[in-house]
Design a protein around this motif. Structure first.
Motif, PDB file in Angstrom:
ATOM      1  N   VAL A  50      60.620 125.166  28.918  1.00  0.00           N
ATOM      2  CA  VAL A  50      61.979 124.850  29.302  1.00  0.00           C
ATOM      3  C   VAL A  50      62.082 123.349  29.519  1.00  0.00           C
ATOM      4  O   VAL A  50      61.306 122.778  30.263  1.00  0.00           O
ATOM      5  CB  VAL A  50      62.346 125.560  30.611  1.00  0.00           C
ATOM      6  CG1 VAL A  50      63.789 125.289  30.976  1.00  0.00           C
ATOM      7  CG2 VAL A  50      62.128 127.044  30.459  1.00  0.00           C
ATOM      8  N   VAL A  61      70.748 123.288  30.984  1.00  0.00           N
ATOM      9  CA  VAL A  61      69.566 124.075  31.309  1.00  0.00           C
ATOM     10  C   VAL A  61      69.111 124.817  30.070  1.00  0.00           C
ATOM     11  O   VAL A  61      69.900 125.508  29.431  1.00  0.00           O
ATOM     12  CB  VAL A  61      69.879 125.074  32.437  1.00  0.00           C
ATOM     13  CG1 VAL A  61      68.607 125.794  32.847  1.00  0.00           C
ATOM     14  CG2 VAL A  61      70.486 124.348  33.619  1.00  0.00           C
ATOM     15  N   ASP A  63      67.081 127.719  28.140  1.00  0.00           N
ATOM     16  CA  ASP A  63      66.655 129.076  28.437  1.00  0.00           C
ATOM     17  C   ASP A  63      65.159 129.227  28.216  1.00  0.00           C
ATOM     18  O   ASP A  63      64.620 128.760  27.224  1.00  0.00           O
ATOM     19  CB  ASP A  63      67.414 130.046  27.523  1.00  0.00           C
ATOM     20  CG  ASP A  63      67.305 131.479  27.979  1.00  0.00           C
ATOM     21  OD1 ASP A  63      66.409 131.767  28.795  1.00  0.00           O
ATOM     22  OD2 ASP A  63      68.113 132.293  27.512  1.00  0.00           O
ATOM     23  N   SER A 171      66.148 137.090  34.900  1.00  0.00           N
ATOM     24  CA  SER A 171      66.855 135.942  34.340  1.00  0.00           C
ATOM     25  C   SER A 171      67.736 135.334  35.413  1.00  0.00           C
ATOM     26  O   SER A 171      68.265 136.036  36.276  1.00  0.00           O
ATOM     27  CB  SER A 171      67.702 136.348  33.128  1.00  0.00           C
ATOM     28  OG  SER A 171      68.717 137.265  33.509  1.00  0.00           O
ATOM     29  N   GLY A 172      67.868 134.031  35.369  1.00  0.00           N
ATOM     30  CA  GLY A 172      68.687 133.337  36.343  1.00  0.00           C
ATOM     31  C   GLY A 172      68.406 131.855  36.305  1.00  0.00           C
ATOM     32  O   GLY A 172      67.718 131.346  35.407  1.00  0.00           O
ATOM     33  N   VAL A 173      68.956 131.144  37.278  1.00  0.00           N
ATOM     34  CA  VAL A 173      68.796 129.703  37.382  1.00  0.00           C
ATOM     35  C   VAL A 173      68.223 129.389  38.755  1.00  0.00           C
ATOM     36  O   VAL A 173      68.674 129.932  39.764  1.00  0.00           O
ATOM     37  CB  VAL A 173      70.140 128.982  37.183  1.00  0.00           C
ATOM     38  CG1 VAL A 173      69.980 127.483  37.375  1.00  0.00           C
ATOM     39  CG2 VAL A 173      70.709 129.288  35.808  1.00  0.00           C
ATOM     40  N   TRP A 205      66.569 124.802  36.481  1.00  0.00           N
ATOM     41  CA  TRP A 205      65.772 125.473  35.457  1.00  0.00           C
ATOM     42  C   TRP A 205      66.215 126.911  35.290  1.00  0.00           C
ATOM     43  O   TRP A 205      66.555 127.572  36.260  1.00  0.00           O
ATOM     44  CB  TRP A 205      64.290 125.470  35.842  1.00  0.00           C
ATOM     45  CG  TRP A 205      63.750 124.101  36.109  1.00  0.00           C
ATOM     46  CD1 TRP A 205      63.816 123.388  37.265  1.00  0.00           C
ATOM     47  CD2 TRP A 205      63.076 123.275  35.172  1.00  0.00           C
ATOM     48  NE1 TRP A 205      63.228 122.166  37.125  1.00  0.00           N
ATOM     49  CE2 TRP A 205      62.756 122.062  35.841  1.00  0.00           C
ATOM     50  CE3 TRP A 205      62.705 123.428  33.842  1.00  0.00           C
ATOM     51  CZ2 TRP A 205      62.088 121.024  35.211  1.00  0.00           C
ATOM     52  CZ3 TRP A 205      62.035 122.393  33.215  1.00  0.00           C
ATOM     53  CH2 TRP A 205      61.740 121.213  33.898  1.00  0.00           C
ATOM     54  N   LYS A 206      66.164 127.388  34.069  1.00  0.00           N
ATOM     55  CA  LYS A 206      66.315 128.823  33.847  1.00  0.00           C
ATOM     56  C   LYS A 206      64.943 129.479  33.955  1.00  0.00           C
ATOM     57  O   LYS A 206      63.944 128.916  33.510  1.00  0.00           O
ATOM     58  CB  LYS A 206      66.922 129.109  32.475  1.00  0.00           C
ATOM     59  CG  LYS A 206      68.440 129.036  32.462  1.00  0.00           C
ATOM     60  CD  LYS A 206      69.014 129.646  31.194  1.00  0.00           C
ATOM     61  CE  LYS A 206      70.532 129.696  31.271  1.00  0.00           C
ATOM     62  NZ  LYS A 206      71.120 130.304  30.055  1.00  0.00           N
ATOM     63  N   TYR A 207      64.909 130.658  34.549  1.00  0.00           N
ATOM     64  CA  TYR A 207      63.649 131.401  34.620  1.00  0.00           C
ATOM     65  C   TYR A 207      63.819 132.739  33.916  1.00  0.00           C
ATOM     66  O   TYR A 207      64.934 133.264  33.808  1.00  0.00           O
ATOM     67  CB  TYR A 207      63.212 131.610  36.076  1.00  0.00           C
ATOM     68  CG  TYR A 207      64.177 132.398  36.938  1.00  0.00           C
ATOM     69  CD1 TYR A 207      64.123 133.796  36.988  1.00  0.00           C
ATOM     70  CD2 TYR A 207      65.140 131.758  37.718  1.00  0.00           C
ATOM     71  CE1 TYR A 207      64.995 134.514  37.780  1.00  0.00           C
ATOM     72  CE2 TYR A 207      66.013 132.467  38.511  1.00  0.00           C
ATOM     73  CZ  TYR A 207      65.932 133.845  38.544  1.00  0.00           C
ATOM     74  OH  TYR A 207      66.814 134.566  39.331  1.00  0.00           O
ATOM     75  N   ASN A 208      62.694 133.266  33.413  1.00  0.00           N
ATOM     76  CA  ASN A 208      62.762 134.547  32.704  1.00  0.00           C
ATOM     77  C   ASN A 208      61.827 135.603  33.282  1.00  0.00           C
ATOM     78  O   ASN A 208      61.780 136.723  32.796  1.00  0.00           O
ATOM     79  CB  ASN A 208      62.482 134.359  31.207  1.00  0.00           C
ATOM     80  CG  ASN A 208      61.070 133.898  30.947  1.00  0.00           C
ATOM     81  OD1 ASN A 208      60.351 133.524  31.870  1.00  0.00           O
ATOM     82  ND2 ASN A 208      60.654 133.912  29.688  1.00  0.00           N
ATOM     83  N   ILE A 221      59.355 129.261  34.658  1.00  0.00           N
ATOM     84  CA  ILE A 221      60.321 128.409  33.965  1.00  0.00           C
ATOM     85  C   ILE A 221      59.830 127.982  32.585  1.00  0.00           C
ATOM     86  O   ILE A 221      60.592 127.375  31.826  1.00  0.00           O
ATOM     87  CB  ILE A 221      60.661 127.164  34.807  1.00  0.00           C
ATOM     88  CG1 ILE A 221      59.424 126.316  35.041  1.00  0.00           C
ATOM     89  CG2 ILE A 221      61.306 127.575  36.128  1.00  0.00           C
ATOM     90  CD1 ILE A 221      59.721 124.944  35.646  1.00  0.00           C
ATOM     91  N   THR A 250      78.716 129.828  37.251  1.00  0.00           N
ATOM     92  CA  THR A 250      78.775 130.088  35.814  1.00  0.00           C
ATOM     93  C   THR A 250      80.236 130.081  35.401  1.00  0.00           C
ATOM     94  O   THR A 250      81.133 130.241  36.235  1.00  0.00           O
ATOM     95  CB  THR A 250      78.142 131.443  35.462  1.00  0.00           C
ATOM     96  OG1 THR A 250      78.787 132.485  36.220  1.00  0.00           O
ATOM     97  CG2 THR A 250      76.652 131.455  35.766  1.00  0.00           C
TER      98      THR A 250
END
Length: 482
Positions: A50, A61, A63, A171-173, A205-208, A221, A250
């Motif tokens: 990321v 940001v 993904d 998923s989120g920020v 940061w986006k996290y998965n 991240i 968002t």
């Protein structure tokens, strides 16, 4: 199909119904009567790094999630079946308390076509795991100088043939706190610093994936790069208290009715404005009334359309307007100008910045759409709020044009999610309300630029004026941001 191709096929029976409902579970326990053919798969993500977001403007940001890689179970080739039912009984399940067994929780991804091994280190001869497929594991076994991950009942992969993945899909920020954030990597023993430079304060940061250990939440991240909840948070830098209009981080979506609504008696707004303009009617009050309906019926009759007096998409297009405008006017919501790093001041400035985009545009009753056309007083407030992260639904852009909702200034005045403040404490970003002097009923709202000046839409344009410019009786001030 040759024997080598058959050998690479993945075995065909799922672990259990329980495993099917839970991604990361322990492999089932074998008994002497069970077969050594239970191999489970789960889905996983091929992680991509990321890139860091900027923090001076709205952060961009990247993904963290990549393409999904999901393996499926495959039956033995019918012409070369070597089932454990006929030829082989399961050996003893690895003892979870044995000194060479470590309890873990994760997913392994095969690097290539991968051999399976039994508890005593013997290679399984009749099948392999396919390349680039993910598998649940719950134990690590050390044996004769080698290490193995359990992927099914008494079946293991050599650790050299797979890569370990941790955490649960999410998923989120996440926002880095003021002191910056340490980068961690995950291994079998837990999380350790990976030696990379700390992430900057207020970077986004986006996290998965998420994982939990030692009372902390970790956010992935990038590929095995994690931040923990000591250093980073999913909470925004600023949020209104409970009971106030809440801040969204968002993009807000249009609401309050159908995108592409028809025009009929009582509807106002920009589409009505354009239809009235087409027939040469004044827009001193932009309303679809009987005169407009009569003109529409005549137009429909002349053009071979159903004579309804209602403007639908077909009538609209025959008048020379575009389908893109039919939907685009309704769907316009001001682009979000704030994010989870924004302060109270940032939200106020975003609201005012959006309002200024309408300066000089015409006042149009019931309008709450794009600056290209114009708005009325409450439509200006609605779009300004959208830009600052506030969704005031049920007061909305589409709802405002519908019959009975022209006076959204009254709805904002009545909305308890906008607390009233003492007039003497008014400040930039507050909403100021005015009433008809003859009735005392609220009929106008403006956005304060300072205690004595506001930006407003008042017949016949959006403009900046003194709050003492004969807009009626000042009834009070309400606060958007605490």
């Amino acid at each position: 199909m040759n024997n080598k191709t058959k050998l690479v096929m993945v075995c065909g029976f799922a672990l259990t119904t329980f495993l099917a409902t839970q991604q990361t579970v322990k492999a089932d326990t074998a008994t002497d009567s069970q077969q050594v053919e239970n191999v489970a798969t789960v889905s996983s993500s091929n992680q991509q790094a990321v890139s860091q977001a900027t923090s001076t403007e709205t952060p961009q940001v990247t993904d963290a999630s990549g393409s999904e890689s999901t393996s499926s179970l495959m039956d033995y080739a019918k012409d070369n079946q070597q089932t454990a039912t006929d030829n082989q009984a399961a050996t003893t399940q690895a003892d979870a308390s044995a000194a060479n067994i470590t309890q873990i929780k994760g997913v392994v991804q095969t690097k290539h076509n991968t051999f399976l091994y039994t508890q005593d280190g013997k290679q399984v001869s009749n099948r392999m795991l396919a390349a680039n497929t993910p598998w649940v594991t719950d134990q690590k076994m050390d044996l004769n100088g080698a290490s193995y991950y359990r992927v099914a009942t008494n079946e293991y992969t050599n650790t050299n043939d797979v890569t370990m993945q941790y955490g649960n899909a999410a998923s989120g920020v996440v926002r880095v706190k003021q002191d910056g954030a340490v980068n961690y990597q995950r291994n079998d023993q837990g999380f350790v610093r990976n030696g990379q430079a700390n992430q900057a304060a207020n970077s986004v940061w986006k996290y998965n994936k998420t994982d939990s250990l030692g009372g902390l939440t970790y956010y992935q991240i990038a590929n095995n790069v994690w931040l923990n909840s000591d250093d980073a948070t999913i909470a925004p830098a600023y949020q209104n208290p409970n009971g106030w209009l809440q801040i969204h981080n968002t993009q807000i979506q249009p609401s309050g009715g159908a995108i592409g609504y028809d025009l009929y008696n009582g509807v106002e707004g920009i589409k009505t404005y354009l239809v009235r303009k087409y027939f040469g009617y004044s827009n001193a009050h932009t309303i679809y009334d009987g005169a407009v309906a009569s003109s529409v019926r005549s137009f429909q009759s002349r053009n071979g359309l159903p004579v309804t007096g209602i403007v639908n998409l077909a009538t609209w297009k025959t008048m020379g307007y575009s389908e893109a405008d039919w939907y685009g006017i309704d769907s316009y919501v001001a682009p979000l100008q704030t994010n989870i790093t924004s302060t109270r001041s940032d939200h106020i400035e975003a609201m005012i910045n959006q309002a200024y985009k309408y300066i000089g545009k015409p006042w149009i009753s019931g309008a709450a759409s794009m600056p290209a056309y114009g708005v009325d007083c409450s439509g200006l407030v609605t779009q300004a709020l959208y830009a600052s992260g506030i969704d005031s639904a049920p007061i909305s852009n589409i709802q405002h044009a519908q019959p009975g909702h022209e006076w959204n200034s009254r709805d904002y005045w009545a909305d308890d999610r906008l607390p009233r403040v003492n007039f003497n404490n008014r400040q930039r970003g507050d909403l100021i309300f005015f009433a008809d002097p003859s009735t005392g009923v609220v009929w106008h709202v403006g956005i304060l630029l300072n205690p004595d000046t506001m930006i407003e839409s008042w017949p016949f344009a959006v403009q900046v004026h003194s709050i003492y410019s004969s807009r009626g009786t000042i009834v009070g001030v309400k606060r958007v941001f605490n």
